[in-house]
Design an enzyme around this catalytic site. Structure first.
Site, PDB file in Angstrom:
ATOM      1  N   GLU A  48       4.804  -2.335  -6.187  1.00 11.33           N
ATOM      2  CA  GLU A  48       5.182  -2.468  -4.773  1.00 11.33           C
ATOM      3  C   GLU A  48       5.066  -3.923  -4.307  1.00 11.33           C
ATOM      4  O   GLU A  48       5.881  -4.389  -3.518  1.00 11.33           O
ATOM      5  CB  GLU A  48       4.325  -1.537  -3.919  1.00 11.33           C
ATOM      6  CG  GLU A  48       4.699  -0.076  -4.187  1.00 11.33           C
ATOM      7  CD  GLU A  48       3.827   0.911  -3.440  1.00 11.33           C
ATOM      8  OE1 GLU A  48       2.606   0.866  -3.643  1.00 11.33           O
ATOM      9  OE2 GLU A  48       4.377   1.702  -2.655  1.00 11.33           O
ATOM     10  N   GLU A  75       1.889   7.315  -8.686  1.00 14.41           N
ATOM     11  CA  GLU A  75       0.951   7.941  -7.737  1.00 14.41           C
ATOM     12  C   GLU A  75       1.048   9.455  -7.690  1.00 14.41           C
ATOM     13  O   GLU A  75       0.041  10.149  -7.499  1.00 14.41           O
ATOM     14  CB  GLU A  75       1.197   7.394  -6.317  1.00 14.41           C
ATOM     15  CG  GLU A  75       0.742   5.963  -6.097  1.00 14.41           C
ATOM     16  CD  GLU A  75       1.768   4.926  -6.504  1.00 14.41           C
ATOM     17  OE1 GLU A  75       2.737   5.266  -7.229  1.00 14.41           O
ATOM     18  OE2 GLU A  75       1.610   3.756  -6.106  1.00 14.41           O
TER      19      GLU A  75
END
Ligand code: NAI
Length: 734
Positions: free
Chosen positions: A137, A159
């Site tokens: 990210e 995740e």
């Protein structure tokens, strides 16, 4: 400015080289120090006129950045504790988003960027190794992304595997770069991609030789002093379509939602929320989109389900693999050469994983042809991996060269560990133990892979019972992640430490269990499979049974699993238990069903051509239609919820009994063993986590009501009744 977790060097062009390098850690992660450092840096970066741009890289050879420190996340919300208000939790969770947004806008308002009235300072990522989760990210928030040309580098947002979603803008920047479909695939499955694939997706702009990442990133920053992310430019459109009005994205979401529910059976809200982030985020401006993402992120982070998944699937799994249960003060075992006795189904698999782990293997059987056949199993697996490009041919050849098939006990003379997997016959085992101990070194540990014989009993055949231990694998060995370690009454610390060192070498997950019939997993699986067979015998539709298990989140139905392990084995175990217990044997109610299926109908299971299922050649397996001729369907069928309860509680009660009896000494091991040993629904975090989440008292009450309805086998263990009365929890911080 001084930083703890990174270094910032500004060159003569004003370009800041940010090198993330957490002190004392082998891998970079987003922890409190790095969050604080980075927040300070982006502030400075936006305001300080002396800095013209930035390159972000890592000082670790192990990779760029592996995501957020899950220990920090597992404690409730992001660093603010579980008692914080929803607003505080949102603000804490939004921190990473706020920082990354500031990095890519240099703190300029989106409107000004869109109108071309302002520009951001250029930022490029120089990625030298894996970038996962919050690591990727950060990369995505850079304007330009250069990655080292190494197919082993993993770029991904995993995740979802612990019940979370990418909460640092991943659900917004990925679809804006790679399109909704690629983004959904990456985020809902959590599987990483390699640099070349990322280049194809448009996530990465350059793939260059490893030594050049920083130079190339700098060159880009220097050549592009005014940067604006595509989504901050006027007229930005999602590649491949996005939003509520584009027929392509409307169609995509329709299919993606249906597919997600089919795959998850509504058990994983993270998958649903990821799709919600993608959809909602695609119809609003970027600054709103990342707030939506953070809202869903907090919802997940504060749910017991995510806490359970993080705790079992990440924290406790890693702790077990790092030797949580290893006795302290015992020197690490050096296992260069391992003797595997018996080259049958299990021995062949054990030889494979051991050679793969880097050790030499002496694979001994009573007949050279059997020993060779055992090695042949590894040859097959290596050839397959090489042909699929998953393993380099020379590495595969090296691995195979480490396995020596033999019948000669003298070949064992310099091994560092023995693993025995000969026939499940105490006399055969006793003979093999004697012959082996006659040649191996005096301090070599001897491990047995027996599935039913007590270790303490087998150790009586050994001259060195303190060096004798159980290492119980599951079939197929190369695929099954769990290993049970069983110290016998006289096993010493060195035996336990060596067994754990060995399991670490072959990269599996160990649990230490008590030396009792069936150890842990084989005490829970039979009652579970029996329950399903009882339901068949009662006339409950097999499809209802199988689907109920899948709705619960079991990867395969219990009847399919029975076919895999074979009904014949079930019958054999039943008969030997009967013999052993004599008058004390309590019929389980499936005796007639097993006899009929195996003896009368010859439907022994998958390997024998069929059991509860048919296995048409080249076709898909399906439930055997003839079953109802022998076990007619009942007029009244249970609801799906009733069927689910029986299947779930058969496992919960048996696992709870093992914990109550000290067969597993802690809830962590009970949970790990369940998920990795027999595929207990991973979304629960394991049976103990599940019981804690619904409350021990509700578990006890439900089990009691099932015991009244179906029989005493559902009665909750006394220990759990007491715990319920005292309002105790299984996990300390539940
Ligand atoms: P298997 O029958 O496939 O293999 C046993 C091998 O041992 C055969 O190749 C046989 O030739 C060899 N052998 C027999 N006597 C020998 C001797 N005196 N010296 C040298 N080699 C000898 O059996 P499998 O399934 O591999 O099981 C082996 C052990 O692993 C058993 O103790 C079993 O209980 C245990 N186990 C089996 C599991 C399974 O799913 N099959 C799972 C976990 C443990």
């Amino acid at each position: 400015m001084t930083y703890k977790a990174m270094k910032v060097e500004i060159d003569s062009d004003g370009i800041a080289l940010v090198t993330i390098d957490l002190p004392g850690q082998s891998m970079n992660v987003w922890n409190a120090d790095l969050m604080a450092d980075f927040a300070a840096f982006v502030e400075d970066f936006a305001k300080n006129d002396k800095i013209t741009g930035a390159v972000i890289t890592s000082g670790k050879p192990s990779g760029f950045l592996a995501g957020a420190d899950l220990r920090m996340l597992g404690s409730g919300a992001v660093g603010v504790g579980k008692d914080a208000s929803p607003k505080q939790q949102f603000e804490a969770a939004f921190n990473l988003n706020r920082m990354l947004r500031m990095l890519e806008t240099s703190g300029k308002p989106a409107k000004a960027l869109e109108k071309g009235e302002a520009y951001a300072k250029p930022v490029a990522a120089a990625v030298n190794g894996l970038a996962l989760g919050g690591g990727l990210e950060l990369v995505l928030a850079c304007h330009y992304r250069v990655v080292a040309d190494n197919p082993k580098i993993q770029l991904g947002v995993p995740e979802v595997q612990v019940g979370l979603l990418p909460g640092g803008g991943g659900t917004q920047r990925l679809p804006r770069l790679a399109g909704l479909q690629n983004a959904a695939m990456m985020a809902t499955q959590g599987k990483p991609i390699d640099p070349k694939t990322a280049l194809g997706y448009g996530i990465v702009q350059e793939v260059v030789p490893a030594g050049e990442v920083v130079a190339k990133a700098k060159a880009w920053v220097k050549a592009n002093p005014k940067a604006v992310q595509p989504w901050d430019k006027k007229g930005f459109k999602f590649p491949g379509g996005g939003g509520a009005m584009d027929p392509r994205s409307v169609q995509f979401f329709m299919a993606a939602n249906a597919m997600a529910q089919r795959e998850t059976n509504h058990n994983y809200p993270a998958v649903q929320y990821i799709l919600s982030c993608l959809y909602e985020g695609s119809i609003v401006p970027f600054d709103t989109a990342i707030r939506i993402e953070s809202k869903y992120f907090v919802k997940l982070l504060t749910s017991p389900q995510t806490r359970n998944m993080i705790r079992t699937l990440f924290i406790n799994k890693q702790a077990a693999e790092k030797g949580e249960q290893r006795p302290k003060g015992v020197e690490k075992a050096v296992l260069k050469k391992v003797g595997v006795l018996g080259a049958g189904m299990m021995g062949a698999g054990i030889a494979y994983v051991t050679a793969k782990g880097g050790a030499e293997v002496v694979l001994l059987d009573r007949d050279q042809a059997y020993a060779e056949k055992g090695k042949g199993y590894s040859v097959g697996l290596v050839e397959k991996a090489v042909s699929r490009g998953k393993l380099a041919k020379d590495k595969g050849d090296e691995m195979l060269a480490r396995i020596t098939p033999t019948t000669d006990y003298n070949a064992l003379k310099d091994v560092d560990l023995i693993i025995e997997a000969v026939f499940e016959d105490p006399d055969v085992k006793a003979d093999v133990i004697k012959k082996t101990e006659a040649v191996i070194g005096k301090d070599v540990i001897f491990a047995s892979n027996t599935s039913t014989l007590p270790i303490t009993g087998l150790a009586k055949h050994s001259e060195r019972p303190e060096q004798f231990i159980g290492i119980h694998f599951f079939s197929p060995v190369d695929k099954m992640p769990l290993v049970e370690i069983i110290p016998g009454a006289r096993s010493g610390d060195k035996a336990l430490a060596t067994a754990l060192d060995y399991v670490a070498m072959i990269k599996k997950t160990p649990i230490v269990v008590k030396d009792t019939r069936g150890f842990y997993t084989n005490r829970v699986v039979p009652p579970y499979l029996n329950e399903a067979m009882l339901m068949v015998a009662e006339g409950i539709k097999p499809a209802l049974i199988e689907n109920a298990a899948k709705l619960l989140g079991m990867p395969v139905g219990p009847l399919a699993l029975t076919d895999e392990t074979s009904l014949e084995l079930g019958l054999r175990i039943m008969n030997s238990t009967k013999k052993e217990l004599g008058a004390d044997y309590k019929p389980s109610g499936v005796e007639d069903l097993l006899e009929t299926m195996v003896t009368k109908l010859g439907r022994k299971g998958r390997k024998s051509g069929g059991g509860f299922y048919e296995y048409p050649e080249g076709g898909k397996k399906h439930l055997w239609q003839g079953l109802s001729d022998y076990f007619p369907l009942a007029k009244d069928q249970p609801t799906a919820d009733e069927a689910k309860e029986r299947i779930l509680y058969a496992q919960l009660v048996a696992a709870a009994q093992c914990y109550a009896d000290g067969i597993v000494s802690d809830p962590q091991s009970a949970d790990l063993g369940a998920i990795f040993g027999w595929g207990f629904a991973p979304w629960t975090g394991g049976p103990m986590s599940y019981i804690d989440t619904i409350g021990v008292d509700s578990f006890v009450r439900k089990a009691e009501s099932l015991a009244q309805k179906y029989g005493a086998r559902f009665a909750p263990p006394a220990k759990f009744r007491e715990m319920a009365e005292k309002k105790e929890t299984l996990y300390k911080a539940a």
